[in-house]
Structure formats: structure tokens, C-alpha cells
Design an enzyme around this catalytic site. Sequence first.
Site, short mmCIF file in Angstrom:
data_model
loop_
_atom_site.label_atom_id
_atom_site.label_comp_id
_atom_site.label_asym_id
_atom_site.label_seq_id
_atom_site.Cartn_x
_atom_site.Cartn_y
_atom_site.Cartn_z
N ASN A 62 -1.28 3.44 -1.28
CA ASN A 62 -0.89 4.84 -1.40
C ASN A 62 -2.00 5.67 -2.03
O ASN A 62 -2.70 5.22 -2.95
CB ASN A 62 0.45 5.02 -2.13
CG ASN A 62 0.58 4.30 -3.45
OD1 ASN A 62 -0.07 3.30 -3.67
ND2 ASN A 62 1.42 4.81 -4.32
N GLU A 64 -2.42 9.28 -3.67
CA GLU A 64 -1.69 10.44 -4.19
C GLU A 64 -2.62 11.64 -4.37
O GLU A 64 -3.85 11.53 -4.24
CB GLU A 64 -0.99 10.06 -5.50
CG GLU A 64 0.06 8.98 -5.25
CD GLU A 64 0.91 8.64 -6.47
OE1 GLU A 64 0.57 9.05 -7.59
OE2 GLU A 64 1.94 7.96 -6.27
N CYS A 73 1.81 7.39 1.83
CA CYS A 73 2.25 6.03 1.49
C CYS A 73 1.26 4.98 2.02
O CYS A 73 0.58 5.20 3.03
CB CYS A 73 3.60 5.75 2.11
SG CYS A 73 4.98 6.68 1.43
N GLU A 75 1.86 2.19 3.63
CA GLU A 75 2.14 1.70 4.98
C GLU A 75 1.51 2.61 6.03
O GLU A 75 0.93 2.14 7.01
CB GLU A 75 3.65 1.64 5.23
CG GLU A 75 4.40 0.67 4.34
CD GLU A 75 4.93 1.30 3.06
OE1 GLU A 75 4.23 2.15 2.47
OE2 GLU A 75 6.03 0.95 2.64
N CYS A 112 9.69 3.52 2.95
CA CYS A 112 10.46 4.77 2.99
C CYS A 112 10.78 5.13 4.45
O CYS A 112 10.20 4.57 5.39
CB CYS A 112 9.70 5.90 2.29
SG CYS A 112 8.39 6.63 3.29
N CYS A 115 7.81 6.12 6.69
CA CYS A 115 6.97 4.97 7.08
C CYS A 115 7.68 4.14 8.14
O CYS A 115 7.05 3.67 9.09
CB CYS A 115 6.63 4.11 5.87
SG CYS A 115 5.43 4.90 4.77
#
Length: 160
Positions: A62, A64, A73, A75, A112, A115
Site C-alpha cells: 500500500n 498512502e 491498496c 493488491e 477490500c 481490490c
Amino acid sequence: MNTREIKSVLIDYNSLAELDKTHQKLVQKAKDAAEKAYAPYSEFKVGAAVLLENGEIIEGNNQENAAYPSGLCAERVAIFYANSKYPNVAIKAIAVTANTDKGFIKEPIPPCGSCLQVMLESEKRSENSIEVLLYGEDKITVADSIKQFLPVNFNKDMLK
Ligand code: THU
């Protein structure tokens, strides 16, 4: 009226030793990737490793941002890179884990919704099921397809 009951199959393992060598390596790559995540805001460092049909493993974590929604994210970082580098090579499997100030997570985390939607697209695009391995120190959860998480999904077939 008709009620539809939908069943998903998830398999839990107690230790990495129960997986074959290829999957053990993939999980290790996800763990390595998690350590390199840029997650100064959540301090929740996620790592993903994607196994391609050609045997190559692509990692992601990830990323940010101070403007929170601009991050991405683990993934999706891994999958978008894999699909951009090898547009015609199917993804066979993805391993995901996360690291916090207490070390690696004990219980696995599911990807999530965004993803999962991206993984579903890859699965549909290559007409190949993507195996999912979610690593936690106390449990490793394995699914044979993204459809186990998104049994009712919006996909390209619906745009026809
Ligand atoms: N995160 C992932 O990288 N993958 C997921 O599937 C869930 C959440 C990241 C996003 C954010 O950087 C941090 O974890 C906390 O939500």
C-alpha cells in the site's frame, strides 16, 4: 418470492508448512512486500504478491498519501503493475498479508471491495481463476477464485 442462498468455500490452514513450496514462496514475497509499504498514516502495512502464469512473481504494497484518497491498496498496486507489464499473461494466484507495530497480523484480512473488483476483472479478462491466499500468523485462508468473495458481481458480461 424466491430466496437464494449463496455458498462460498474458504479453506483455512494452521501453518505455512501445510502449503506447497510455490505457495509458501508467494506468501513470503507478500510478507517481504508488506515491510516495504508506505503507510505512515494508517501504520497498517499491507503486502501482496502476484504469481503469473509465466512463473514470475510481482509484489506490491500500500502506498498512502497525505491527501488520503490518493493512496492505493497493496493488491491493486501489484495487480495493476502485473497487468501493465504482462497484459496477456494470466494471474494464477495472489497472496496478501499485513504488518503492524505488533508484527504480522494474527488473523488474515480479506481484500477490500475495490481490490476484489479489480481482481475479478483480471480473472474475467484472462478467463482464469485467481487463487487467493490470505496470510495471518495463526491462520492462512485460501480460496480458489475471487468469486468466493464476490459471488454476486458486476462484470464486463453485463455491458453487452
Ligand atoms: N489496504 C490495503 O492495502 N489492502 C486492503 O485490501 C485493505 C486496506 C490498505 C489501505 C490503507 O493504506 C491501509 O491498508 C488502511 O486501510
